[in-house]
Design an enzyme around this catalytic site. Structure first.
Site, PDB file in Angstrom:
ATOM      1  N   ASP A  36       0.858  -1.194   0.000  1.00  0.00           N
ATOM      2  CA  ASP A  36       0.000   0.000   0.000  1.00  0.00           C
ATOM      3  C   ASP A  36       0.889   1.237   0.000  1.00  0.00           C
ATOM      4  O   ASP A  36       2.067   1.166   0.381  1.00  0.00           O
ATOM      5  CB  ASP A  36      -0.915  -0.001   1.255  1.00  0.00           C
ATOM      6  N   ASP A  53       3.873   2.130  -4.511  1.00  0.00           N
ATOM      7  CA  ASP A  53       2.866   2.814  -5.331  1.00  0.00           C
ATOM      8  C   ASP A  53       2.620   1.985  -6.587  1.00  0.00           C
ATOM      9  O   ASP A  53       3.583   1.546  -7.237  1.00  0.00           O
ATOM     10  CB  ASP A  53       3.441   4.204  -5.702  1.00  0.00           C
ATOM     11  N   LEU A  54       1.343   1.794  -6.931  1.00  0.00           N
ATOM     12  CA  LEU A  54       1.003   1.082  -8.165  1.00  0.00           C
ATOM     13  C   LEU A  54       1.655   1.716  -9.389  1.00  0.00           C
ATOM     14  O   LEU A  54       1.854   1.059 -10.409  1.00  0.00           O
ATOM     15  CB  LEU A  54      -0.517   1.140  -8.415  1.00  0.00           C
ATOM     16  N   SER A 113     -16.505  -3.913  -9.054  1.00  0.00           N
ATOM     17  CA  SER A 113     -17.575  -3.299  -8.261  1.00  0.00           C
ATOM     18  C   SER A 113     -18.908  -3.507  -8.953  1.00  0.00           C
ATOM     19  O   SER A 113     -18.984  -3.595 -10.188  1.00  0.00           O
ATOM     20  CB  SER A 113     -17.312  -1.798  -8.127  1.00  0.00           C
ATOM     21  N   TYR A 138     -16.226   5.960 -12.183  1.00  0.00           N
ATOM     22  CA  TYR A 138     -15.625   4.927 -11.320  1.00  0.00           C
ATOM     23  C   TYR A 138     -16.004   3.534 -11.849  1.00  0.00           C
ATOM     24  O   TYR A 138     -15.145   2.656 -11.996  1.00  0.00           O
ATOM     25  CB  TYR A 138     -16.111   5.125  -9.882  1.00  0.00           C
ATOM     26  N   LYS A 142     -13.779   0.239 -13.385  1.00  0.00           N
ATOM     27  CA  LYS A 142     -13.891  -1.157 -12.954  1.00  0.00           C
ATOM     28  C   LYS A 142     -14.192  -2.056 -14.160  1.00  0.00           C
ATOM     29  O   LYS A 142     -13.712  -3.195 -14.234  1.00  0.00           O
ATOM     30  CB  LYS A 142     -14.956  -1.296 -11.870  1.00  0.00           C
ATOM     31  N   SER A 167     -21.866  -3.526  -1.407  1.00  0.00           N
ATOM     32  CA  SER A 167     -21.754  -2.557  -0.304  1.00  0.00           C
ATOM     33  C   SER A 167     -21.083  -3.212   0.897  1.00  0.00           C
ATOM     34  O   SER A 167     -21.755  -3.836   1.721  1.00  0.00           O
ATOM     35  CB  SER A 167     -23.142  -2.053   0.088  1.00  0.00           C
ATOM     36  N   ARG A 176     -31.241   0.511  -0.082  1.00  0.00           N
ATOM     37  CA  ARG A 176     -30.588  -0.268  -1.141  1.00  0.00           C
ATOM     38  C   ARG A 176     -29.696  -1.358  -0.555  1.00  0.00           C
ATOM     39  O   ARG A 176     -29.613  -2.457  -1.078  1.00  0.00           O
ATOM     40  CB  ARG A 176     -29.767   0.679  -2.032  1.00  0.00           C
TER      41      ARG A 176
HETATM   42  N1  LIG Z   1     -15.844  -0.733   0.034  1.00  0.00           N
HETATM   43  C1  LIG Z   1     -16.762  -1.129  -0.847  1.00  0.00           C
HETATM   44  O1  LIG Z   1     -17.966  -1.232  -0.539  1.00  0.00           O
HETATM   45  C2  LIG Z   1     -16.341  -1.504  -2.241  1.00  0.00           C
HETATM   46  C3  LIG Z   1     -17.351  -1.825  -3.162  1.00  0.00           C
HETATM   47  C4  LIG Z   1     -16.969  -2.189  -4.446  1.00  0.00           C
HETATM   48  C5  LIG Z   1     -15.641  -2.248  -4.797  1.00  0.00           C
HETATM   49  N2  LIG Z   1     -14.683  -1.912  -3.886  1.00  0.00           N
HETATM   50  C6  LIG Z   1     -13.297  -1.948  -4.305  1.00  0.00           C
HETATM   51  O2  LIG Z   1     -12.524  -2.645  -3.343  1.00  0.00           O
HETATM   52  C7  LIG Z   1     -11.237  -2.057  -3.252  1.00  0.00           C
HETATM   53  C8  LIG Z   1     -10.932  -1.688  -1.809  1.00  0.00           C
HETATM   54  O3  LIG Z   1     -11.920  -0.804  -1.330  1.00  0.00           O
HETATM   55  P1  LIG Z   1     -11.812  -0.122   0.129  1.00  0.00           P
HETATM   56  O4  LIG Z   1     -13.196   0.276   0.499  1.00  0.00           O
HETATM   57  O5  LIG Z   1     -11.022  -0.981   1.022  1.00  0.00           O
HETATM   58  O6  LIG Z   1     -10.994   1.193  -0.250  1.00  0.00           O
HETATM   59  P2  LIG Z   1      -9.967   2.046   0.653  1.00  0.00           P
HETATM   60  O7  LIG Z   1      -9.924   3.412   0.076  1.00  0.00           O
HETATM   61  O8  LIG Z   1     -10.300   1.900   2.113  1.00  0.00           O
HETATM   62  O9  LIG Z   1      -8.562   1.318   0.386  1.00  0.00           O
HETATM   63  C9  LIG Z   1      -7.858   1.500  -0.806  1.00  0.00           C
HETATM   64  C10 LIG Z   1      -6.381   1.439  -0.481  1.00  0.00           C
HETATM   65  O10 LIG Z   1      -5.654   1.542  -1.709  1.00  0.00           O
HETATM   66  C11 LIG Z   1      -4.489   2.298  -1.459  1.00  0.00           C
HETATM   67  N3  LIG Z   1      -4.028   2.880  -2.702  1.00  0.00           N
HETATM   68  C12 LIG Z   1      -4.660   3.814  -3.465  1.00  0.00           C
HETATM   69  N4  LIG Z   1      -3.884   4.160  -4.518  1.00  0.00           N
HETATM   70  C13 LIG Z   1      -2.753   3.420  -4.420  1.00  0.00           C
HETATM   71  C14 LIG Z   1      -1.576   3.331  -5.204  1.00  0.00           C
HETATM   72  N5  LIG Z   1      -1.389   4.105  -6.286  1.00  0.00           N
HETATM   73  N6  LIG Z   1      -0.615   2.471  -4.828  1.00  0.00           N
HETATM   74  C15 LIG Z   1      -0.749   1.707  -3.701  1.00  0.00           C
HETATM   75  N7  LIG Z   1      -1.865   1.748  -2.914  1.00  0.00           N
HETATM   76  C16 LIG Z   1      -2.838   2.603  -3.269  1.00  0.00           C
HETATM   77  C17 LIG Z   1      -4.932   3.365  -0.449  1.00  0.00           C
HETATM   78  O11 LIG Z   1      -3.810   3.879   0.276  1.00  0.00           O
HETATM   79  C18 LIG Z   1      -5.905   2.592   0.423  1.00  0.00           C
HETATM   80  O12 LIG Z   1      -5.275   2.064   1.583  1.00  0.00           O
HETATM   81  C19 LIG Z   1     -11.228  -0.873  -4.203  1.00  0.00           C
HETATM   82  O13 LIG Z   1     -10.656  -1.284  -5.439  1.00  0.00           O
HETATM   83  C20 LIG Z   1     -12.683  -0.568  -4.401  1.00  0.00           C
HETATM   84  O14 LIG Z   1     -12.938   0.052  -5.636  1.00  0.00           O
HETATM   85  C21 LIG Z   1     -15.010  -1.531  -2.616  1.00  0.00           C
END
Ligand SMILES: NC(=O)c1ccc[n+]([C@@H]2O[C@H](COP(=O)([O-])OP(=O)(O)OC[C@H]3O[C@@H](n4cnc5c(N)ncnc54)[C@H](O)[C@@H]3O)[C@@H](O)[C@H]2O)c1
Length: 270
Positions: A36, A53-54, A113, A138, A142, A167, A176
């Site tokens: 992360d 970083d990605l 998502s 967004y 995805k 969710s 929802r």
């Molecule tokens: N939470 C939900 O309900 C939900 C629903 C559908 C999809 N998702 C997907 O699940 C994944 C995780 O969601 P979450 O709610 O835990 O999000 P979050 O924002 O809590 O966590 C995302 C993490 O990614 C890290 N990150 C962002 N850019 C980065 C980079 N360039 N390099 C390295 N790390 C990086 C951030 O520091 C963060 O810790 C995401 O891809 C999100 O789109 C989540």
């Protein structure tokens, strides 16, 4: 049967889903590597924490050495201006897939998502064969990730699961989410089922609990033994349900994201 997956890396491991998974997985795999931008919390001495970083391709290839399966969560997880989504969600996802291929990773579990199919009506529901129907930019990012996953499965032989997470919350927060809630416990089951699955090429799985009002109309694919057990219905009284409500939140699988900037009447989206 291929060899069992024993070495796992999670990108976005310091985030909400990442911390839920890492807490559940610590001590259970030969390698658990948490990647992360921020330092992910760990509670087991063998858990590895990598700050990266990605957008740094070389760092990704190094981090992915000796990994069997990568769970790709790192992204902006919500609707945001397209220009800002491009780097983490599109370019970053490409870099992750390509670095994983070069590092010899066997399986990628991609956090897609429900927003990739968000404009389907809740009443009709969604299934594995639902047309891509993003609720916003967004969701478009995805859908891109799912297309990339399909390419890497077909062309390069990686095993890829696309999880259309709905969710993820400690408990449902609105009407929802009585249909779309994914409990933390079921979330862990979902990712574990994808790690443990025997070799498969490509699978789409909805990340939704066993909700009585679920928006998902078909069972998970046979390859993935995901059996959710929580039901949002037990929160019905807290959340409330109005059958006459006609907002984006109550009409579409993607909920309020579909309503943001919407032009015209909702009736035109069948
Ligand atoms: N939470 C939900 O309900 C939900 C629903 C559908 C999809 N998702 C997907 O699940 C994944 C995780 O969601 P979450 O709610 O835990 O999000 P979050 O924002 O809590 O966590 C995302 C993490 O990614 C890290 N990150 C962002 N850019 C980065 C980079 N360039 N390099 C390295 N790390 C990086 C951030 O520091 C963060 O810790 C995401 O891809 C999100 O789109 C989540």
């Amino acid at each position: 049967m291929g060899e069992a997956i024993r070495r796992v890396m999670i990108t976005g491991a310091a985030g909400r889903i990442g911390q839920t998974l890492s807490r559940a997985f610590e001590g259970n795999y030969a390698t658990l590597r948490l990647f992360d931008l921020k330092p992910a919390e760990k509670s087991h001495p063998d858990t590895e924490v990598v700050i990266g970083d990605l957008m740094d391709f070389d760092a990704l290839v190094i981090a992915l050495q000796d990994i069997d399966c990568v769970i790709h969560l790192a992204a902006i997880p919500e609707e945001w201006p397209f220009e800002e989504l491009v780097e983490p969600n599109i370019l970053g996802t490409y870099q992750l897939f390509e670095a994983a291929r070069r590092a010899g990773v066997r399986r990628i579990i991609y956090a897609s998502s429900i927003q990739a199919v968000g404009f389907h009506r809740q009443a009709t529901g969604v299934s594995q064969s639902s047309r891509i129907r993003p609720s916003g930019f967004y969701g478009v990012t995805k859908a891109f990730g799912e297309a990339l996953a399909s390419l890497y499965a077909d062309k390069y032989g990686l095993s890829v699961a696309c999880l259309r997470i709905a969710s993820f919350e400690p408990q449902p927060e609105d009407q929802r989410q009585l249909a779309t809630w994914l409990s933390p416990q079921d979330c862990v089951k979902l990712f574990k089922a994808c790690i443990d699955a025997a070799p498969f090429s490509f699978a789409t799985v909805y990340g939704v609990s066993a909700n009585a009002r679920t928006v998902v109309k078909d069972a998970p694919p046979a390859e993935i033994d995901f059996r959710p057990s929580d039901d949002a219905e037990r929160f019905l009284e807290t959340v409330g349900f109005d059958p006459n409500l006609e907002t984006a939140m109550s009409l579409f699988a993607g909920g309020g994201y579909c309503g943001e900037g919407f032009v015209g009447e909702f009736d035109r989206v069948k």
